[in-house]
Scaffold this motif. Structure first.
Motif, PDB file in Angstrom:
ATOM      1  N   ASP A 536     -39.191  -7.411  24.203  1.00  0.00           N
ATOM      2  CA  ASP A 536     -38.730  -7.738  23.053  1.00  0.00           C
ATOM      3  C   ASP A 536     -38.193  -9.137  23.071  1.00  0.00           C
ATOM      4  O   ASP A 536     -37.561  -9.625  24.128  1.00  0.00           O
ATOM      5  CB  ASP A 536     -37.533  -6.837  22.675  1.00  0.00           C
ATOM      6  CG  ASP A 536     -37.986  -5.475  22.060  1.00  0.00           C
ATOM      7  OD1 ASP A 536     -39.203  -5.356  22.218  1.00  0.00           O
ATOM      8  OD2 ASP A 536     -37.178  -4.572  22.258  1.00  0.00           O
ATOM      9  N   GLU A 542     -33.771  -6.262  12.772  1.00  0.00           N
ATOM     10  CA  GLU A 542     -33.940  -5.106  12.098  1.00  0.00           C
ATOM     11  C   GLU A 542     -34.576  -5.604  10.625  1.00  0.00           C
ATOM     12  O   GLU A 542     -34.167  -6.403   9.929  1.00  0.00           O
ATOM     13  CB  GLU A 542     -32.664  -4.112  11.757  1.00  0.00           C
ATOM     14  CG  GLU A 542     -32.111  -3.638  12.989  1.00  0.00           C
ATOM     15  CD  GLU A 542     -32.677  -2.432  13.472  1.00  0.00           C
ATOM     16  OE1 GLU A 542     -33.604  -2.154  12.537  1.00  0.00           O
ATOM     17  OE2 GLU A 542     -32.623  -2.052  14.502  1.00  0.00           O
ATOM     18  N   PRO A 543     -35.750  -4.857  10.376  1.00  0.00           N
ATOM     19  CA  PRO A 543     -36.277  -5.086   9.055  1.00  0.00           C
ATOM     20  C   PRO A 543     -35.612  -4.984   7.860  1.00  0.00           C
ATOM     21  O   PRO A 543     -34.792  -3.898   7.733  1.00  0.00           O
ATOM     22  CB  PRO A 543     -37.447  -4.343   8.870  1.00  0.00           C
ATOM     23  CG  PRO A 543     -38.027  -3.761  10.429  1.00  0.00           C
ATOM     24  CD  PRO A 543     -36.596  -3.745  11.061  1.00  0.00           C
ATOM     25  N   THR A 546     -36.399  -1.550   5.817  1.00  0.00           N
ATOM     26  CA  THR A 546     -36.667  -0.428   6.717  1.00  0.00           C
ATOM     27  C   THR A 546     -36.838   0.783   5.974  1.00  0.00           C
ATOM     28  O   THR A 546     -37.928   1.643   6.428  1.00  0.00           O
ATOM     29  CB  THR A 546     -35.456  -0.366   7.645  1.00  0.00           C
ATOM     30  OG1 THR A 546     -35.150  -1.293   8.525  1.00  0.00           O
ATOM     31  CG2 THR A 546     -35.657   0.989   8.443  1.00  0.00           C
ATOM     32  N   SER A 554     -42.377   3.400  11.679  1.00  0.00           N
ATOM     33  CA  SER A 554     -41.044   2.593  11.732  1.00  0.00           C
ATOM     34  C   SER A 554     -40.945   2.101  13.205  1.00  0.00           C
ATOM     35  O   SER A 554     -40.408   0.755  13.464  1.00  0.00           O
ATOM     36  CB  SER A 554     -39.962   3.724  11.666  1.00  0.00           C
ATOM     37  OG  SER A 554     -38.795   3.117  11.786  1.00  0.00           O
ATOM     38  N   GLU A 555     -41.056   2.919  14.376  1.00  0.00           N
ATOM     39  CA  GLU A 555     -40.911   2.353  15.960  1.00  0.00           C
ATOM     40  C   GLU A 555     -41.949   1.256  16.029  1.00  0.00           C
ATOM     41  O   GLU A 555     -41.260   0.311  16.478  1.00  0.00           O
ATOM     42  CB  GLU A 555     -41.164   3.348  16.722  1.00  0.00           C
ATOM     43  CG  GLU A 555     -40.715   3.111  18.087  1.00  0.00           C
ATOM     44  CD  GLU A 555     -41.073   3.960  19.089  1.00  0.00           C
ATOM     45  OE1 GLU A 555     -41.169   3.934  20.348  1.00  0.00           O
ATOM     46  OE2 GLU A 555     -41.412   5.110  18.637  1.00  0.00           O
ATOM     47  N   LYS A 558     -40.813  -2.270  13.975  1.00  0.00           N
ATOM     48  CA  LYS A 558     -39.687  -2.825  14.831  1.00  0.00           C
ATOM     49  C   LYS A 558     -39.999  -3.291  15.854  1.00  0.00           C
ATOM     50  O   LYS A 558     -39.623  -4.607  16.542  1.00  0.00           O
ATOM     51  CB  LYS A 558     -38.510  -1.794  14.907  1.00  0.00           C
ATOM     52  CG  LYS A 558     -37.726  -1.439  13.607  1.00  0.00           C
ATOM     53  CD  LYS A 558     -36.611  -0.381  14.098  1.00  0.00           C
ATOM     54  CE  LYS A 558     -35.997   0.182  12.665  1.00  0.00           C
ATOM     55  NZ  LYS A 558     -35.033   1.300  13.090  1.00  0.00           N
ATOM     56  N   ARG A 562     -40.010  -7.408  17.153  1.00  0.00           N
ATOM     57  CA  ARG A 562     -39.076  -7.856  18.077  1.00  0.00           C
ATOM     58  C   ARG A 562     -40.045  -8.599  19.139  1.00  0.00           C
ATOM     59  O   ARG A 562     -39.445  -9.236  19.839  1.00  0.00           O
ATOM     60  CB  ARG A 562     -38.407  -6.754  18.712  1.00  0.00           C
ATOM     61  CG  ARG A 562     -37.344  -6.151  17.897  1.00  0.00           C
ATOM     62  CD  ARG A 562     -36.468  -4.750  18.081  1.00  0.00           C
ATOM     63  NE  ARG A 562     -35.617  -4.499  17.286  1.00  0.00           N
ATOM     64  CZ  ARG A 562     -34.820  -3.263  17.360  1.00  0.00           C
ATOM     65  NH1 ARG A 562     -35.339  -2.555  18.242  1.00  0.00           N
ATOM     66  NH2 ARG A 562     -34.011  -2.962  16.599  1.00  0.00           N
ATOM     67  N   ASN A 571     -37.289 -11.660   7.475  1.00  0.00           N
ATOM     68  CA  ASN A 571     -37.139 -10.285   8.165  1.00  0.00           C
ATOM     69  C   ASN A 571     -37.683  -9.221   7.228  1.00  0.00           C
ATOM     70  O   ASN A 571     -37.178  -7.981   7.412  1.00  0.00           O
ATOM     71  CB  ASN A 571     -35.621 -10.123   8.524  1.00  0.00           C
ATOM     72  CG  ASN A 571     -35.195 -10.714   9.610  1.00  0.00           C
ATOM     73  OD1 ASN A 571     -36.220 -11.626  10.491  1.00  0.00           O
ATOM     74  ND2 ASN A 571     -33.865 -11.037   9.977  1.00  0.00           N
TER      75      ASN A 571
END
Length: 597
Positions: A536, A542-543, A546, A554-555, A558, A562, A571
């Protein structure tokens, strides 16, 4: 007779005065240039392991004797942004903003004798770069609005003459509790140190080569002087040429280095360069390239101009030369018609190299690898070039009709095309007429702004994995037909859980545009499969959207943000949005470049 002598003397005086008046009228007016882009650092014997960071909160550099008997001194380095020769400089002043009223009236000033870097040089290392016998007392002159100046004319002239290399000024306190607190390079309100140089630009000799090309005002990113790198600039071409283009390789460079040293590598690169120009001379419009002995070897200035090449190798037992180690590079300078030299780095405008001029060998200068922070230090190879056109050529254009040269090289398209990860969208070449005669060039289409489909994405990840045998995998999708170009890729992708049926309807939808969240999930799945997961870079990001990202993505979303594989405006990830082919090419290049480390 006496009257005749008086009249003669009077006439001579008038002629002398008239000549002086004419010369004064013809002489160029005084010009002043300001040199900025300063780098500063302070060093303290009370914090010997720390190069900078003294008074980080106040953003100051210090020159003082402390109450405990120690000392703090500072280095100030500015690039020589000069158009003057040394004998044309009339005055040079270093300006500093005095943060506190207790600035000294005098200090010791000298020059730094070697390379130092911000945040890495220790007190002892910095101290060893200064000859105490070379320090002289300088008077600080008060200027307006809290500024002070110190006269540094002779030092700057010595730099411009290349008598000494410009590693910066060294500022030391005099004996006693003298305190000087000045704004440093990061200080707000534009109060960083700067250098002001005044002089009169005189006549420039002409006859050092055919061309006089240098910095050009902004013409947009596709301006002729922006495209290319140092080598292409040296032969007046706009297509960058790198080691692999010359037919060289890092294993071979390492072998030559171990057997023949840095100068042997220079000869190796020189031979590759000569061969490359010979093979492409028709497209380059270079009818002759010949090796010459030195910077002042005779040439035909009506036809030729001089260039020079030098390189640097910084290999260790644990770290051989490689592209990713960034410990090797070669660089070219080109001589102007007035005897000065110029250079160019990739995708930037060309520039005159300060302190160069007639009769001054390029070997006397400080050649710095701007992109890596090392020095070019090998022997110098000189050439005379005969270019048969005044135009900047394009000897190796983009193979794609719809991707400009800048985007082809700089966006990742060239990388993925040469690596075989992405190909054109049409197998049928498009013919483009060149010139007024029936000469045509065949070029493909890449469709850079076309959205990436799920089938295209599967093909790319399959190729990244080496296109393994997919015959053992079943085809679980009724909309993926045998014989399609993506057939094996889709089977492999589904079997390895890279891209699969997210909706549960048993269809792959190979021609549907892949969404950003699908692409992120596929990219992260491939990273885990390959075992190469970049760290990272943006730790806290953080989006902003989200809640709009599907749980299964999701994971990955992100993680890719990063890692800076996915670049997001403000973002916002925009999970249901699409990805263009040229965007995806850049992502692939960034990931593949990391995976080679």
């Amino acid at each position: 007779m006496k009257n005749t002598k008086k009249i003669f003397t009077l006439l001579v005086s008038v002629i002398v005065l008239l000549g002086t008046f004419i010369l004064a009228a013809c002489a160029k007016s005084l010009e002043t240039t300001t040199w900025t882009d300063v780098v500063t650092a302070s060093f303290s014997d009370e914090i010997p392991e720390n190069s900078c960071g003294i008074d980080v909160e106040t953003r100051t550099m210090r020159v003082e004797k402390t109450v405990f008997g120690g000392e703090i001194f500072s280095f100030v380095r500015l690039p020589l942004g000069v158009d003057f020769f040394s004998n044309e400089i009339t005055e040079a002043k270093l300006f500093m903003y005095a943060v506190q009223d207790a600035s000294p009236k005098e200090l010791l000033i000298g020059t730094v004798s070697g390379r130092w870097t911000l945040y890495t040089s220790t007190y002892a290392e910095a101290k060893a770069l200064v000859d105490n016998n070379g320090l002289t007392t300088a008077v600080l002159q008060p200027e307006d609005n809290g500024w002070v100046s110190v006269l540094v004319t002779e030092i700057v002239k010595a730099w411009v003459r290349a008598d000494i290399q410009n590693f910066g000024f060294a500022l030391f306190p005099l004996a006693g509790e003298v305190q000087g607190v000045f704004a440093d390079m990061y200080h707000t309100d534009g109060n960083a140190p700067y250098l002001k140089v005044s002089g009169r630009v005189g006549r420039r000799p002409n006859g050092y080569g055919k061309f006089s090309f240098t910095r050009v005002p902004e013409e947009g990113r596709l301006g002729d002087t922006v495209n290319g790198n140092c080598l292409s600039y040296a032969v007046r071409d706009s297509v960058p040429v790198y080691l692999e283009d010359l037919g060289g390789s890092y294993p071979e460079v390492n072998r030559v280095l171990s057997e023949s040293g840095e100068d042997g590598v220079a000869d190796y690169i020189g031979e590759l360069f000569e061969k490359y120009v010979e093979e492409h001379k028709a497209a380059l419009r270079v009818s002759k390239l010949r090796r010459i002995d030195g910077f002042n070897s005779s040439i035909d200035p009506a036809k030729e101009y001089r260039i020079v090449m030098r390189l640097g190798c910084y290999a260790t037992e644990d770290q051989p030369l490689s592209e990713n180690a960034r410990n090797f590079d070669f660089h070219f300078w080109s001589q102007l018609a007035d005897g000065r030299w110029s250079q160019k780095y990739g995708w930037s405008y060309s520039e005159i190299i300060p302190a160069t001029g007639p009769g001054v060998s390029p070997e006397k200068h400080y050649w710095e690898m701007a992109k890596y922070g090392y020095l070019y230090r090998s022997k110098l190879l000189y050439y005379a070039v005969t270019k048969d056109t005044n135009e900047i050529t394009v000897h190796r254009p983009s193979p794609f009709a719809d991707v400009e040269l800048y985007d082809y090289v700089n966006s990742g398209v060239e990388y993925v095309f040469k690596k075989g990860l992405m190909t054109g969208t049409s197998d049928t070449p498009i013919l483009f007429k060149r010139g007024t005669f029936a000469a045509f060039t065949a070029r493909l289409r890449f469709s850079p702004d076309t959205a990436l489909t799920r089938g295209m994405a599967a093909e790319v990840f399959y190729r990244m994995a080496g296109s393994p045998d997919a015959s053992r995998f079943a085809n679980p999708f009724d909309d993926v037909e045998t014989g399609k170009r993506y057939y094996d890729a889709v089977k492999w992708s589904a079997a390895n859980r890279i891209i699969f049926d997210y909706s549960g309807d048993g269809k792959f939808a190979p021609d549907r545009n892949i969404t950003r969240e699908e692409a992120a999930a596929a990219f992260y799945n491939y990273q885990r499969l390959s075992g190469v997961i970049p760290p990272d870079v943006l730790l806290e990001i953080e989006p902003e959207d989200t809640d709009e990202i599907s749980k299964w993505a999701s994971e990955a979303a992100k993680k890719l943000m990063r890692q800076m594989i996915f670049r997001c405006l403000g973002n916002f990830f925009i999970p249901k949005g699409e990805i263009t082919r040229i965007e995806f090419a850049g992502m692939l290049r960034d990931y593949c470049e990391y995976s080679k480390r």
